[in-house]
Design an enzyme around this catalytic site. Sequence first.
Site, PDB file in Angstrom:
ATOM      1  CB  SER A  65      -0.933  -0.012   1.213  1.00 33.09           C
ATOM      2  OG  SER A  65      -1.911  -1.037   1.052  1.00 33.09           O
ATOM      3  CB  SER A  89      -5.711  -5.340   2.170  1.00 35.39           C
ATOM      4  OG  SER A  89      -5.865  -6.031   3.402  1.00 35.39           O
ATOM      5  CB  VAL A  90      -2.986  -1.487   5.822  1.00 36.81           C
ATOM      6  CG1 VAL A  90      -1.741  -1.438   6.708  1.00 36.81           C
ATOM      7  CG2 VAL A  90      -2.699  -0.749   4.510  1.00 36.81           C
ATOM      8  CG  HIS A  97       5.488  -1.185   9.380  1.00 40.35           C
ATOM      9  ND1 HIS A  97       5.094  -1.915   8.290  1.00 40.35           N
ATOM     10  CD2 HIS A  97       6.415  -0.307   8.932  1.00 40.35           C
ATOM     11  CE1 HIS A  97       5.753  -1.496   7.216  1.00 40.35           C
ATOM     12  NE2 HIS A  97       6.563  -0.526   7.582  1.00 40.35           N
TER      13      HIS A  97
HETATM   14  N1  LIG Z   1       2.073  -4.706   6.397  1.00 42.75           N
HETATM   15  C1  LIG Z   1       1.493  -4.287   5.223  1.00 42.75           C
HETATM   16  C2  LIG Z   1       2.213  -3.640   4.219  1.00 42.75           C
HETATM   17  N2  LIG Z   1       3.542  -3.388   4.378  1.00 42.75           N
HETATM   18  C3  LIG Z   1       4.420  -3.085   3.254  1.00 42.75           C
HETATM   19  C4  LIG Z   1       4.405  -1.609   2.841  1.00 42.75           C
HETATM   20  O1  LIG Z   1       3.166  -1.259   2.227  1.00 42.75           O
HETATM   21  C5  LIG Z   1       5.533  -1.343   1.840  1.00 42.75           C
HETATM   22  O2  LIG Z   1       5.329  -2.143   0.696  1.00 42.75           O
HETATM   23  C6  LIG Z   1       6.900  -1.647   2.424  1.00 42.75           C
HETATM   24  O3  LIG Z   1       7.047  -0.929   3.635  1.00 42.75           O
HETATM   25  C7  LIG Z   1       8.025  -1.270   1.443  1.00 42.75           C
HETATM   26  O4  LIG Z   1       7.946   0.102   1.123  1.00 42.75           O
HETATM   27  N3  LIG Z   1       1.610  -3.234   3.093  1.00 42.75           N
HETATM   28  C8  LIG Z   1       0.263  -3.466   2.898  1.00 42.75           C
HETATM   29  O5  LIG Z   1      -0.286  -3.094   1.860  1.00 42.75           O
HETATM   30  N4  LIG Z   1      -0.466  -4.107   3.865  1.00 42.75           N
HETATM   31  C9  LIG Z   1       0.106  -4.517   5.034  1.00 42.75           C
HETATM   32  O6  LIG Z   1      -0.608  -5.086   5.898  1.00 42.75           O
HETATM   33  C1  LIG Z   2       0.809  -3.077   8.404  1.00 44.19           C
HETATM   34  C2  LIG Z   2       2.116  -3.738   8.611  1.00 44.19           C
HETATM   35  O1  LIG Z   2       3.153  -3.300   8.162  1.00 44.19           O
HETATM   36  C3  LIG Z   2       2.117  -4.898   9.546  1.00 44.19           C
HETATM   37  O2  LIG Z   2       1.189  -5.845   9.075  1.00 44.19           O
HETATM   38  C4  LIG Z   2       3.498  -5.541   9.649  1.00 44.19           C
HETATM   39  O3  LIG Z   2       3.406  -6.454  10.698  1.00 44.19           O
HETATM   40  P1  LIG Z   2       4.296  -6.215  12.040  1.00 44.19           P
HETATM   41  O4  LIG Z   2       3.788  -4.909  12.652  1.00 44.19           O
HETATM   42  O5  LIG Z   2       3.992  -7.405  12.916  1.00 44.19           O
HETATM   43  O6  LIG Z   2       5.724  -6.139  11.612  1.00 44.19           O
END
Ligand SMILES: Nc1c(NC[C@H](O)[C@H](O)[C@H](O)CO)[nH]c(=O)[nH]c1=O
Ligand SMILES: CC(=O)[C@@H](O)COP(=O)(O)O
Length: 160
Positions: A65, A89-90, A97
């Site tokens: 995302s 979807s986050v 994070h």
């Molecule tokens: N944890 C989730 C992520 N994390 C990855 C970040 O979006 C990004 O791609 C990374 O930090 C490299 O720049 N992304 C989502 O879409 N959903 C998650 O739950």
């Molecule tokens: C939204 C995120 O980046 C998260 O899902 C990553 O998981 P974590 O916080 O356990 O490292």
Amino acid sequence: MATINKNLSVYDKATIPNANKLRFGIVVSEWNSEITEGLYSGAVEALKDCGATENNIIRWNVPGSFELTFGAKKMIETLKLNAVIAIGSVIQGETKHFDFVCDATAQGIKDLNVIMNVPVIFCVLTDNNIQQSRDRSGGKHGNKGTEAAIAAIKMAVLGK
Ligand SMILES: Nc1c(NC[C@H](O)[C@H](O)[C@H](O)CO)[nH]c(=O)[nH]c1=O
Ligand SMILES: CC(=O)[C@@H](O)COP(=O)(O)O
């Protein structure tokens, strides 16, 4: 009104402009692909239901995302589009994070709507758990992809 009090997939087709002459970009995050594919399907189904043609719906994928902002900006700079739908979807993990990804993505997409001249629709679920995501990507609360498609059509013709 919270999502649980409305169905994201409900719309009155009679009130939606015909999308047959509109061109849409859809940038899709690969993180939580079970959810983003459901959102994408809902969006495409609604766009077509409102008259959009297959060849006028262009899909690009990005890793997560956080990359939706750059992907949407690049789409707008590269293609002639009437609207872009940013799908992500986050889901909350163990750390903060989640907060940073959600905030950066929301702010980035908001900024594109200020800087660029093509509407970018925020179709990003920011959920506490996978069940909430499933419920909002074709489950009991409908599909935010559908909602985003309707918003994209309405914004594409705004002011015309
Ligand atoms: N944890 C989730 C992520 N994390 C990855 C970040 O979006 C990004 O791609 C990374 O930090 C490299 O720049 N992304 C989502 O879409 N959903 C998650 O739950
Ligand atoms: C939204 C995120 O980046 C998260 O899902 C990553 O998981 P974590 O916080 O356990 O490292």
